[in-house]
Scaffold this motif. Structure first.
Motif, PDB file in Angstrom:
ATOM      1  N   ARG C  60       0.826  -1.203   0.000  1.00 14.51           N
ATOM      2  CA  ARG C  60       0.000   0.000   0.000  1.00 14.51           C
ATOM      3  C   ARG C  60       0.862   1.256   0.000  1.00 14.51           C
ATOM      4  O   ARG C  60       2.038   1.223   0.407  1.00 14.51           O
ATOM      5  CB  ARG C  60      -0.990  -0.009   1.170  1.00 14.51           C
ATOM      6  N   GLU C  61       0.266   2.330  -0.479  1.00 15.28           N
ATOM      7  CA  GLU C  61       0.972   3.594  -0.599  1.00 15.28           C
ATOM      8  C   GLU C  61       0.420   4.535   0.449  1.00 15.28           C
ATOM      9  O   GLU C  61      -0.797   4.621   0.629  1.00 15.28           O
ATOM     10  CB  GLU C  61       0.725   4.160  -2.013  1.00 15.28           C
ATOM     11  N   GLU C  62       1.317   5.210   1.182  1.00 15.85           N
ATOM     12  CA  GLU C  62       0.882   6.170   2.198  1.00 15.85           C
ATOM     13  C   GLU C  62       1.680   7.445   2.012  1.00 15.85           C
ATOM     14  O   GLU C  62       2.874   7.467   2.302  1.00 15.85           O
ATOM     15  CB  GLU C  62       1.160   5.617   3.608  1.00 15.85           C
ATOM     16  N   ASP C  63       1.047   8.485   1.514  1.00 20.24           N
ATOM     17  CA  ASP C  63       1.720   9.775   1.312  1.00 20.24           C
ATOM     18  C   ASP C  63       3.037   9.629   0.565  1.00 20.24           C
ATOM     19  O   ASP C  63       4.061  10.180   0.961  1.00 20.24           O
ATOM     20  CB  ASP C  63       2.005  10.466   2.669  1.00 20.24           C
ATOM     21  N   GLY C  64       3.015   8.855  -0.483  1.00 20.73           N
ATOM     22  CA  GLY C  64       4.229   8.717  -1.289  1.00 20.73           C
ATOM     23  C   GLY C  64       5.165   7.625  -0.804  1.00 20.73           C
ATOM     24  O   GLY C  64       6.051   7.202  -1.531  1.00 20.73           O
ATOM     25  N   ALA C  65       4.975   7.198   0.437  1.00 24.68           N
ATOM     26  CA  ALA C  65       5.782   6.073   0.920  1.00 24.68           C
ATOM     27  C   ALA C  65       5.047   4.777   0.569  1.00 24.68           C
ATOM     28  O   ALA C  65       3.828   4.771   0.407  1.00 24.68           O
ATOM     29  CB  ALA C  65       5.974   6.178   2.428  1.00 24.68           C
ATOM     30  N   PHE C  66       5.817   3.706   0.439  1.00 23.01           N
ATOM     31  CA  PHE C  66       5.203   2.401   0.179  1.00 23.01           C
ATOM     32  C   PHE C  66       5.429   1.475   1.362  1.00 23.01           C
ATOM     33  O   PHE C  66       6.526   1.425   1.921  1.00 23.01           O
ATOM     34  CB  PHE C  66       5.811   1.754  -1.068  1.00 23.01           C
ATOM     35  N   ILE C  67       4.366   0.773   1.729  1.00 22.53           N
ATOM     36  CA  ILE C  67       4.489  -0.260   2.759  1.00 22.53           C
ATOM     37  C   ILE C  67       4.296  -1.593   2.037  1.00 22.53           C
ATOM     38  O   ILE C  67       3.216  -1.869   1.502  1.00 22.53           O
ATOM     39  CB  ILE C  67       3.404  -0.121   3.847  1.00 22.53           C
ATOM     40  N   ILE C  68       5.351  -2.375   2.014  1.00 20.98           N
ATOM     41  CA  ILE C  68       5.275  -3.672   1.328  1.00 20.98           C
ATOM     42  C   ILE C  68       5.229  -4.764   2.389  1.00 20.98           C
ATOM     43  O   ILE C  68       6.159  -4.913   3.188  1.00 20.98           O
ATOM     44  CB  ILE C  68       6.502  -3.906   0.423  1.00 20.98           C
ATOM     45  N   HIS C  80       2.360  -4.357  -9.416  1.00 17.67           N
ATOM     46  CA  HIS C  80       1.950  -3.110  -8.761  1.00 17.67           C
ATOM     47  C   HIS C  80       2.506  -1.917  -9.543  1.00 17.67           C
ATOM     48  O   HIS C  80       3.674  -1.542  -9.395  1.00 17.67           O
ATOM     49  CB  HIS C  80       2.451  -3.105  -7.318  1.00 17.67           C
ATOM     50  N   GLU C  81       1.657  -1.343 -10.394  1.00 17.02           N
ATOM     51  CA  GLU C  81       2.065  -0.236 -11.286  1.00 17.02           C
ATOM     52  C   GLU C  81       2.851   0.847 -10.551  1.00 17.02           C
ATOM     53  O   GLU C  81       3.965   1.213 -10.945  1.00 17.02           O
ATOM     54  CB  GLU C  81       0.819   0.445 -11.880  1.00 17.02           C
ATOM     55  N   ALA C  82       2.239   1.387  -9.486  1.00 13.03           N
ATOM     56  CA  ALA C  82       2.810   2.560  -8.815  1.00 13.03           C
ATOM     57  C   ALA C  82       4.160   2.232  -8.206  1.00 13.03           C
ATOM     58  O   ALA C  82       5.115   3.021  -8.293  1.00 13.03           O
ATOM     59  CB  ALA C  82       1.845   3.050  -7.738  1.00 13.03           C
ATOM     60  N   LEU C  83       4.261   1.042  -7.632  1.00  7.58           N
ATOM     61  CA  LEU C  83       5.543   0.645  -7.019  1.00  7.58           C
ATOM     62  C   LEU C  83       6.607   0.497  -8.096  1.00  7.58           C
ATOM     63  O   LEU C  83       7.745   0.933  -7.927  1.00  7.58           O
ATOM     64  CB  LEU C  83       5.359  -0.664  -6.259  1.00  7.58           C
ATOM     65  N   ARG C  84       6.210  -0.112  -9.195  1.00  7.82           N
ATOM     66  CA  ARG C  84       7.158  -0.345 -10.276  1.00  7.82           C
ATOM     67  C   ARG C  84       7.687   0.979 -10.814  1.00  7.82           C
ATOM     68  O   ARG C  84       8.843   1.111 -11.173  1.00  7.82           O
ATOM     69  CB  ARG C  84       6.475  -1.137 -11.382  1.00  7.82           C
ATOM     70  N   VAL C 162       8.805 -10.981  14.388  1.00  7.69           N
ATOM     71  CA  VAL C 162       8.324 -11.192  13.025  1.00  7.69           C
ATOM     72  C   VAL C 162       8.538  -9.922  12.226  1.00  7.69           C
ATOM     73  O   VAL C 162       8.188  -8.824  12.682  1.00  7.69           O
ATOM     74  CB  VAL C 162       6.814 -11.516  13.012  1.00  7.69           C
ATOM     75  N   LEU C 163       9.125 -10.088  11.056  1.00 18.28           N
ATOM     76  CA  LEU C 163       9.216  -8.958  10.125  1.00 18.28           C
ATOM     77  C   LEU C 163       7.857  -8.812   9.455  1.00 18.28           C
ATOM     78  O   LEU C 163       7.377  -9.731   8.797  1.00 18.28           O
ATOM     79  CB  LEU C 163      10.306  -9.241   9.080  1.00 18.28           C
ATOM     80  N   LEU C 164       7.231  -7.671   9.661  1.00 20.16           N
ATOM     81  CA  LEU C 164       5.881  -7.459   9.129  1.00 20.16           C
ATOM     82  C   LEU C 164       5.875  -6.822   7.764  1.00 20.16           C
ATOM     83  O   LEU C 164       5.105  -7.193   6.887  1.00 20.16           O
ATOM     84  CB  LEU C 164       5.081  -6.546  10.068  1.00 20.16           C
ATOM     85  N   ALA C 165       6.734  -5.790   7.605  1.00 24.00           N
ATOM     86  CA  ALA C 165       6.663  -5.024   6.360  1.00 24.00           C
ATOM     87  C   ALA C 165       7.946  -4.260   6.122  1.00 24.00           C
ATOM     88  O   ALA C 165       8.759  -4.060   7.034  1.00 24.00           O
ATOM     89  CB  ALA C 165       5.489  -4.045   6.426  1.00 24.00           C
ATOM     90  N   PHE C 166       8.103  -3.854   4.884  1.00 21.07           N
ATOM     91  CA  PHE C 166       9.160  -2.919   4.517  1.00 21.07           C
ATOM     92  C   PHE C 166       8.517  -1.556   4.279  1.00 21.07           C
ATOM     93  O   PHE C 166       7.429  -1.477   3.702  1.00 21.07           O
ATOM     94  CB  PHE C 166       9.860  -3.368   3.229  1.00 21.07           C
ATOM     95  N   ARG C 167       9.211  -0.512   4.709  1.00 14.68           N
ATOM     96  CA  ARG C 167       8.731   0.831   4.409  1.00 14.68           C
ATOM     97  C   ARG C 167       9.740   1.491   3.470  1.00 14.68           C
ATOM     98  O   ARG C 167      10.935   1.561   3.753  1.00 14.68           O
ATOM     99  CB  ARG C 167       8.601   1.656   5.696  1.00 14.68           C
ATOM    100  N   LEU C 168       9.235   1.899   2.322  1.00 16.25           N
ATOM    101  CA  LEU C 168      10.075   2.641   1.376  1.00 16.25           C
ATOM    102  C   LEU C 168       9.731   4.110   1.533  1.00 16.25           C
ATOM    103  O   LEU C 168       8.564   4.490   1.395  1.00 16.25           O
ATOM    104  CB  LEU C 168       9.790   2.202  -0.064  1.00 16.25           C
TER     105      LEU C 168
END
Lengths: 757, 162, 291
Positions: C60-68, C80-84, C162-168
């Motif tokens: 998901r995208e949050e204010d330009g950041a991505f949470i994968i 995922h278009e936007a991530l790509r 547990v690793l839940l997500a990556f934040r870009l």
């Protein structure tokens, strides 16, 4: 895709591309391969393997494993009874049965990592795995050697203290790892070299490579209380499995029935036994069917591969390019037991060329690796790599076109090979000319690209085969083949029968019979099935036709000489008779009244197999900063006699080329300093994947059909793996600017040679 | 060893089978459901002979645990033909002689189906890279790639005529 | 694989609890774990499948950041278009992991936590400045990706974490990233060397920030700060790229193994870093053109 030689117009089926009779089973998942059988009460077998490269077995304690609930049988080498051993003919080689037995389950010593030492049968895979851990093997680890040159060196660890090099007189007094020295040659080699205007020489090495069939070895064995047993397995020869299993367990042949499963690739690697005697020994111990299936890791560790090699070569030539003499020493890894294909390497090395003076020496060398198994044209690709590289050197030195140089030196019919055979029905020159005329050979190369050319030879064999043709009551026919169908042979068998009977191909089906349902046959190997078993099929069909003509003559009360058989119909040529033609269907329908069922079985020993010649062209480029090679274009041409089913012949050329490209670029057995295999997986044993290759163009040269086969067939399966090693290496050498002599030509090796970085 | 009941839909049919916690989907398909069309060539995801489609995604059945199949829709080679009518891919594989031993064929067909489900008009390069996880040792891939391209054309034609 | 229990918790809390059991192993895509189980390298008593935890396989995208999500498959990333568009280097790195079949399962979380020095996505994530959201018995924490791996098979994740997500992070203007790897074949291999580069340019095209990370040349993926520094202030001219190559070669401390020699890895790491830097620069320039 053909050279334009059309098959005779009289042929209606041969030369066409019908769908194979077993096709639908193969595309729907219905085909049953080795691991797909399931019997009631069946147990899971597992094999305990050596963790060491070389060790003496001090003790095997199976008592804890035997006590584990769910474990029904445990066997070791002591459960085999190969007696005096002896040899069994396995197509292109004779298998020493004591060694085959000791390879199935070790006796006294283990000679390589993965060498089988014991086996269990249990009620579940989990229990079988636990039982393996409960078997305690005490080893005395011994020094090991895996490199062929190191294994020959004085002071190398000796694997077999009873191995005294054969072929040397007087017999050596010391045991060594050299099982046999082969010497062959002719003429005055020293004189020819002394008089040579040009000499090229080199030292070449190739890595051990695996056949890489995708189906791991698998079998189910069921011992009967009356001593009669049944084995279902995927192999290249149900009769060979029967013979070897019977010998290793000291059983009568007639008490073992081997039912061939579909086989998921073999390439020679399934012309021996690993599992079947073990599964049957387990089943004999507990009276229940036992399934044994290798994992991929086991396949790499303990089956196949073919020899790695080291070779020295010298060529003498005139300045016009005529090769006057050649000298070559070949050293091939046999693996743990004697029997590398080095003799075949010596025989094939110069089989493409008419060289007056030859001296070849081959060494069969054991080392702490799995015992080699046949692999597509066993022994030939390595030798051809050295020879075709040296010839490329010569062409460059003389600034000659590599194909012209080969045409100048090519063998012609009537020439004698170094192993004594006379060249017959050969179309090597026609094949070279076909390549020269092909658009690929004339296409311009881009900057940084290069083209490699190389040739290859394989004997192709005939031998013992059986086949039956049954006419069905409705006028169709069933062909019973004696050979496992490894690449579409049921199609060519059915086609040759249809052609002979005059039936449309859709009316002929083909099945592969078990050892009790058809006469003996040699294995599927040596590129012999279409030739030899095909000959049996045609002769059986001809017998059927003769019988049909007799029955027509009987019906018409005419002389059989007046009955013509054409397109599946008998016609009466006797003008005094008013006889309506009788179709096969009509004759089949009333067979009961004309002598009973219509069928024929033929067993023969096919002679007159014709050798095959291939010429491959490869364009490639190299990333100068990483040394990575990209194959851009590939064309494989071959003297095929006549292609019975051209699509499957093309497939043989394409598949062989792909395997050869893998051999040239990336495939190798990698050992660590402990003599343990470091890459026993498809991940790290890098066979070509779809994106590694371009389309592979084929040229089927049908200039010289084999007159000794009813439809002109020559064996085609093995030749195509012979040329690619040098075709690739010659192109890489051209770009690198120096002769690349060591396979595989991995990126690191190529970059180092380019001085890159 | 404890085994759990798994409910899934395999080739359109609801199935129920017992699975061990460490058992692969491939073993469950082959040993529990006796769907032996999916093959084991390596057991480590490197050869693709066990390729199946799970909820629309191509996966190696050897790299999925059987209990994970709970509630999933699984397509295997046994379901590719439609009531005895071959899928265009199956038909083209036969026409092109795109198989020799046939062991990798079920996996190649399922992988190709997953490709054509997504991309009805792939280039040769797209086909080759998509199928890079399906090793075939017999054919050198030439006829396989041609068969997939022609099946794609057949499917496009079929789509048009509908 | 005898006696293995399987659990697919529906919540993070349940997963954290389960993972505190002795012999428990996390599974995301399973493409590494099942291989290790198969070849007997690991013998877990309990496999904890994360994929039924809501959101863990999502992007998901949050204010330009991505949470994968840690268990999002490579295929999902690629689709995922936007991530790509935002992070092509990360997506191409993720999509290089294994075959199409592997792509259907393999995740960024697994690729990182399996802690292979050759993991393809890790240098790309490090170059992009990604962080990891981790939950454990003691709550949540967020650390840079480069803080996770400590050696082959070893991570800084504590028992039960547990690793839940990556934040870009929200990508700065005129930023581009790229990842390249070398394998002998075209597919299906483990990276002999990998290199991820992320650069940010100013309006004039001068590099104002750069991160360079290389894989398979040390026990973990390396963030080579000197290599990034070599680019900053330059327009990625030949001199800067030569310095970048030298910095990468100096940082590399590879081993020789079946996949490549130390010498070869060092040379090629430098080559790939340079090539990736140029691709990243081109992307950063295009990013500017659109902005």
């Amino acid at each position: 895709m053909s050279d334009g030689n059309q098959p005779p117009a009289s042929l209606k089926v041969v030369g066409t591309r019908p769908i194979r009779p077993d096709g639908v089973d193969k595309v729907t998942g219905r085909a049953q391969f080795g691991a797909d059988f399931h019997l009631p009460g069946m147990l899971t077998g597992r094999i305990k393997r050596s963790p060491h490269a070389h060790a003496r077995i001090v003790k095997i304690d199976i008592s804890a494993a035997e006590k584990r609930p769910g474990v029904k049988a445990v066997v070791t080498g002591a459960d085999l009874d190969v007696g005096a051993g002896g040899d069994i003919e396995a197509g292109e080689h004779a298998a020493a049965m004591k060694d085959v037995a000791a390879n199935c389950l070790a006796s006294g010593k283990v000679f390589y990592q993965g060498h089988a030492v014991a086996a269990v049968a249990a009620t579940s895979p989990e229990i079988a795995a636990e039982a393996l851990d409960l078997i305690e093997v005490t080893y005395e680890v011994l020094p090991h050697v895996v490199d062929v040159d190191e294994a020959m060196a004085p002071g190398a660890p000796v694997l077999h203290d009873d191995m005294f090099t054969k072929g040397v007189t007087p017999k050596p007094t010391k045991a060594s790892n050299v099982a046999q020295k082969h010497v062959m040659g002719r003429g005055d080699v020293a004189g020819a070299f002394a008089a040579a205007e040009v000499v090229v020489e080199g030292r070449y090495t190739t890595a051990a490579v695996h056949q890489g069939y995708i189906e791991p070895h698998a079998c189910v064995a069921a011992w009967g209380a009356d001593g009669q047993s049944t084995i279902w397995c995927s192999s290249q020869g149900q009769f060979l499995v029967r013979a070897m299993t019977a010998r290793i367990l000291n059983l009568p042949l007639s008490d073992i029935k081997v039912i061939p499963a579909e086989i998921g690739g073999g390439f020679g690697g399934k012309t021996t036994v690993y599992l079947e005697p073990v599964a049957l020994a387990l089943s004999r111990k507990c009276g229940r069917p036992v399934k044994l299936v290798m994992s991929r890791e086991e396949v790499f560790l303990a089956s196949g591969p073919t020899s790695g090699s080291s070779m020295d070569i010298r060529l003498a030539a005139t300045k016009d390019g005529k090769i006057t003499a050649a000298e070559m020493t070949l050293r091939y890894q046999a693996g743990a037991f004697a029997g590398s294909p080095v003799n075949l390497g010596c025989m094939t090395a110069f089989a493409c060329y008419d060289v007056e003076n030859l001296a070849l020496v081959g060494y069969d060398v054991v080392s702490n690796r799995p015992k080699v198994a046949a692999y597509r044209a066993p022994g030939a690709p390595m030798a051809a790599f050295a020879v075709e590289s040296a010839i490329d050197d010569l062409a460059r030195k003389l600034k000659m076109d590599p194909i012209d140089l080969r045409i100048l030196n090519a063998v012609k019919d009537g020439a004698k090979t170094v192993y004594g055979a006379t060249v017959r029905y050969s179309a090597f020159i026609e094949t070279l000319e076909a390549v020269k005329a092909h658009p690929h050979y004339k296409a311009k190369l881009g900057p940084g690209q290069a083209r490699g050319v190389a040739a290859g030879f394989w004997f192709n064999i005939g031998g013992e085969s059986s086949a039956a043709v049954h006419v069905d009551e409705d006028g169709g026919a069933t062909v019973v083949s004696s050979n496992p169908d490894i690449g579409g042979s049921r199609a060519s068998m059915a086609m040759m029968a249809a052609e002979t009977l005059g039936l449309p191909i859709e009316r002929v089906r083909c099945t592969v019979a078990d050892t009790t349902s058809i006469g003996f046959s040699g294995s599927t190997g040596g590129s012999r099935v279409t030739f030899a078993t095909g000959m049996a099929v045609v002769e059986a069909a001809q017998k059927v036709v003769a019988d049909l003509r007799r029955r027509a003559a009987q019906t018409w009360e005419c002389d059989i000489a007046h009955v013509e058989w054409k397109d599946g119909v008998a016609t009466c040529l006797d003008p005094s008779k008013d006889a309506k033609p009788l179709s096969l269907k009509a004759l089949a329908g009333k067979s009961a009244k004309t002598g009973g069922p219509i069928a024929a079985e033929v067993s023969l020993n096919a002679q007159g197999a014709a050798a095959g010649y291939g010429v491959h062209v490869c364009d490639l480029e190299i990333d100068p900063e990483t040394g990575r090679t990209t194959i851009l274009r590939y064309t494989a041409a071959q003297d095929v006699g006549r292609a019975i089913h051209p699509a499957y012949v093309e497939g043989q050329l394409q598949g062989g080329a792909a395997q050869g490209v893998g051999w040239a670029l990336n495939e190798e057995y990698v050992y660590n300093s402990n003599g343990l295999l470091d890459n026993a997986s498809f991940l790290d044993y890098r066979m070509p994947v779809a994106s590694d290759l371009p389309m592979i163009d084929t040229i089927l040269v049908e200039a010289k059909p084999n007159p000794r086969h009813p439809y002109g067939a020559k064996g085609v399966g093995e030749v195509p793996i012979v040329p690619p090693l040098a075709a690739v290496a010659n192109a890489i050498s051209a770009i690198v600017g120096q002769r690349m002599t060591s396979l595989p030509l991995s990126p690191a090796k190529v970059l180092a040679a380019m001085g890159g970085g | 060893m404890s085994r759990t009941v798994v409910n899934a839909v395999v080739n359109g049919e609801p199935v129920e089978f017992l699975a061990g916690g460490g058992q692969s989907l491939l073993d469950a398909l082959r040993d529990e459901l006796r769907l032996t069309g999916s093959k084991e060539g390596c057991g480590t995801g490197d050869c693709g002979a066990c390729s199946v489609i799970v909820d629309g995604r191509l996966v190696c059945a050897c790299l999925m645990l059987a209990p994970e199949a709970e509630g999933k829709r699984i397509e295997t080679i046994e379901g590719l033909a439609d009531n005895g009518h071959l899928h265009p891919l199956q038909h083209q594989f036969l026409e092109h002689a795109a198989l020799q031993c046939g062991f990798c064929t079920p996996g190649l067909l399922m992988a190709s189906k997953a490709l054509l489900d997504r991309n009805p008009d792939p280039t040769e390069t797209e086909v080759r890279y998509w199928l890079a996880g399906n090793i075939c040792r017999c054919t050198g891939y030439d006829k396989v790639v041609r068969a997939v391209m022609d099946a794609a054309a057949d499917l496009r034609q079929e789509g048009k005529s509908k | 694989m005898s006696g293995v229990e399987y659990l697919s918790p529906g919540s993070v809390a349940e997963a954290v609890r389960a993972l505190q059991v002795d012999g428990a192993r996390v599974m995301a895509g399973g493409t590494d774990l099942l291989v290790q189980m198969r070849i007997g390298r690991t013998k877990p008593k309990l496999v904890v499948d994360l994929k039924r935890i809501p959101g863990i396989a999502g992007i998901r995208e949050e204010d330009g950041a991505f949470i994968i999500g840690a268990a999002a498959s490579g295929a999902a990333l690629g689709e995922h278009e936007a991530l790509r568009k935002a992070w092509p280097g990360i997506v191409e790195a993720a999509n290089l992991i294994g075959s199409t079949q592997i792509q259907g399962r393999a995740s960024l979380g697994g690729n990182l936590c399996n802690a292979s020095p050759a993991a393809d996505s890790v240098p790309a994530l490090i170059a992009a400045g990604a962080t990891c959201v981790i939950v454990g018995p003691n709550g949540e924490r967020e650390v840079p990706v480069e803080a996770i791996q400590v050696g082959p098979g070893k991570t800084t994740l504590a028992n039960g974490e547990v690793l839940l997500a990556f934040r870009l992070p929200k990508r700065a203007a005129h930023t581009g990233d790229a990842y390249l790897r070398l394998i002998p074949r075209t597919e299906m291999d483990i990276a002999v060397v990998g290199a991820g580069v992320c650069v940010t340019l100013d309006a004039s095209g001068k590099c104002i920030a750069a991160r360079v990370s290389v894989g398979a040349v040390a026990p973990t993926a390396l963030l080579v700060e000197a290599a990034g520094a070599a680019l900053v202030g330059s327009s990625l001219d030949d001199a800067a790229l030569t310095n970048l190559e030298a910095a990468v070669a100096a940082a590399a401390r590879p081993i020789s193994d079946k996949r490549g020699t130390a010498e070869y890895r060092t040379k090629v790491a430098a080559v790939l870093a340079r090539r990736a830097a140029l691709i990243a620069r081109d992307r950063a320039q295009k990013d500017g053109a659109k902005a």
